[in-house]
Design a protein around this motif. Structure first.
Motif, PDB file in Angstrom:
ATOM      1  N   LEU A   5      30.986  15.408  14.020  1.00 21.48           N
ATOM      2  CA  LEU A   5      31.541  16.608  13.423  1.00 21.48           C
ATOM      3  C   LEU A   5      30.873  17.834  14.037  1.00 21.48           C
ATOM      4  N   THR A   6      31.688  18.806  14.428  1.00 20.70           N
ATOM      5  CA  THR A   6      31.167  19.978  15.114  1.00 20.70           C
ATOM      6  C   THR A   6      31.589  21.245  14.392  1.00 20.70           C
ATOM      7  N   SER A   7      30.656  22.165  14.247  1.00 18.05           N
ATOM      8  CA  SER A   7      30.967  23.455  13.652  1.00 18.05           C
ATOM      9  C   SER A   7      31.674  24.337  14.678  1.00 18.05           C
ATOM     10  N   MET A   8      32.191  25.450  14.185  1.00 18.04           N
ATOM     11  CA  MET A   8      33.037  26.325  14.990  1.00 18.04           C
ATOM     12  C   MET A   8      32.377  27.691  15.168  1.00 18.04           C
ATOM     13  N   HIS A 247      24.500  23.717   7.279  1.00 21.50           N
ATOM     14  CA  HIS A 247      25.035  22.635   8.102  1.00 21.50           C
ATOM     15  C   HIS A 247      24.927  21.297   7.381  1.00 21.50           C
ATOM     16  N   CYS A 250      27.746  21.232   4.857  1.00 21.19           N
ATOM     17  CA  CYS A 250      29.080  21.137   5.473  1.00 21.19           C
ATOM     18  C   CYS A 250      28.927  21.249   6.985  1.00 21.19           C
ATOM     19  N   PRO A 251      29.053  20.159   7.704  1.00 23.53           N
ATOM     20  CA  PRO A 251      28.802  20.185   9.156  1.00 23.53           C
ATOM     21  C   PRO A 251      29.948  20.737   9.996  1.00 23.53           C
ATOM     22  N   THR A 252      31.004  21.265   9.373  1.00 25.56           N
ATOM     23  CA  THR A 252      32.134  21.789  10.149  1.00 25.56           C
ATOM     24  C   THR A 252      32.466  23.228   9.776  1.00 25.56           C
ATOM     25  N   PRO A 254      32.867  27.311  10.048  1.00 30.68           N
ATOM     26  CA  PRO A 254      32.998  28.358  11.072  1.00 30.68           C
ATOM     27  C   PRO A 254      31.846  29.366  10.922  1.00 30.68           C
ATOM     28  N   LEU A 284      28.080  23.885  18.556  1.00 29.92           N
ATOM     29  CA  LEU A 284      29.221  24.674  18.091  1.00 29.92           C
ATOM     30  C   LEU A 284      30.333  24.619  19.123  1.00 29.92           C
ATOM     31  N   GLU A 285      31.570  24.505  18.646  1.00 25.88           N
ATOM     32  CA  GLU A 285      32.704  24.538  19.548  1.00 25.88           C
ATOM     33  C   GLU A 285      32.901  25.942  20.100  1.00 25.88           C
TER      34      GLU A 285
END
Length: 285
Positions: A5-8, A247, A250-252, A254, A284-285
């Motif tokens: 899972l990647t944050s934004m 994080h 919530c690991p996703t 923005p 982060l994306e």
């Protein structure tokens, strides 16, 4: 195989001025794929006509960018007879009559749909003269707006803004517990929370389950009580403590850069992006 899972990471183009292409091009250079739209072409986004919003959307699409949020000024207002102080609403009126407010809510929903934004920021009424300050909890417009948002497929997120009525953790939790089931979430501005003395690990853990979006800016405190904005990670806001907690909850999420640095905003955004990428576990994306 489990996909991590990647944050934004999110950039607001108007940090570089009224021409949205400048900020969009910087986002591409920095490898940032998401935008926050607040204003463009010198006007608040919710005041722009359909064709101008479609043009902004096309500019983003051409660059492979998606709009993560509409940073609207909804509820950053007061009655026409009230006298607000100096408030930054990016070209939106601060004095709005009751009969016009639902129209602005509906207009923001349409703007979000055109831009492809899944979330819309709201506030909680400006603090004005005590006898004229409106209470956010119990405002009959809020359930109506949440209903419209649910039908429109977007989510309303409340920002903790010190010039508004709901800025401290206690009233934030009260509002979120009351309306979270109807779709309301938290647009957490960590620096604003620090400004009111509550950007602690304990407070953030209480708020974390409601957070749907994080605003990131930083500042240095001056001896006269004023603030000087600086790139994220170079000021006094305790991101080193707060970001890992968010994080973990919530690991996703923005994370949106909002520098307010006037002299060299592009450099501040570059530094802030590098800081966030180094601080948020998993990247982060």
């Amino acid at each position: 195989m489990t996909v991590p899972l990647t944050s934004m990471l999110v950039l607001n183009p108007d940090e570089l001025g009224p021409d949205p292409t400048l900020g969009m091009d910087l986002a591409v250079k920095l490898g940032i794929g998401h935008l926050e739209i607040r204003s463009a072409e010198g006007a608040n986004a919710v005041t722009l006509p359909k064709e101008r919003l479609e043009h902004i959307r096309s500019l983003a699409d051409e660059r492979g960018l998606k709009v993560a949020a509409l940073a609207s000024p909804l509820w950053k207002w007061c009655r026409p007879e009230a006298r607000p102080g100096r408030v930054d609403t990016f070209g939106f009126p601060t004095q709005v009559a009751l009969e016009h407010r639902l129209g602005w809510v509906e207009r923001a929903m349409k703007a979000a749909a055109i831009l492809g934004a899944p979330t819309i920021r709201i506030f909680s009424h400006l603090r004005v003269e005590p006898e004229l300050t409106e209470q956010f909890t119990g405002d009959p417009l809020l359930p109506r707006a949440l209903e419209v948002a649910n039908r429109s497929g977007v989510r309303l997120l409340l920002e903790n803004e010190p010039v508004c009525t709901v800025a401290h953790a206690e009233p934030l939790l009260e509002v979120l517990r009351r309306y979270h089931g109807q779709g309301l979430g938290l647009w957490l501005d960590v620096a604003n929370l620090h400004e009111v003395g509550q950007a602690t690990g304990e407070v953030v853990e209480y708020l974390a389950p409601y957070v749907g979006y994080v605003h990131v800016k930083d500042y240095e405190s001056n001896a006269d009580g004023s603030r000087t904005f600086c790139p994220a990670g170079e000021g006094c806001v305790p991101y080193d403590e707060v970001l890992p907690l968010l994080h973990a909850a919530c690991p996703t999420l923005p994370y949106a850069l909002e520098t307010h640095v006037r002299d060299s905003p592009a450099d501040a955004l570059r530094a802030g992006a590098a800081f966030l990428r180094s601080m948020v576990p998993g990247g982060l994306e």
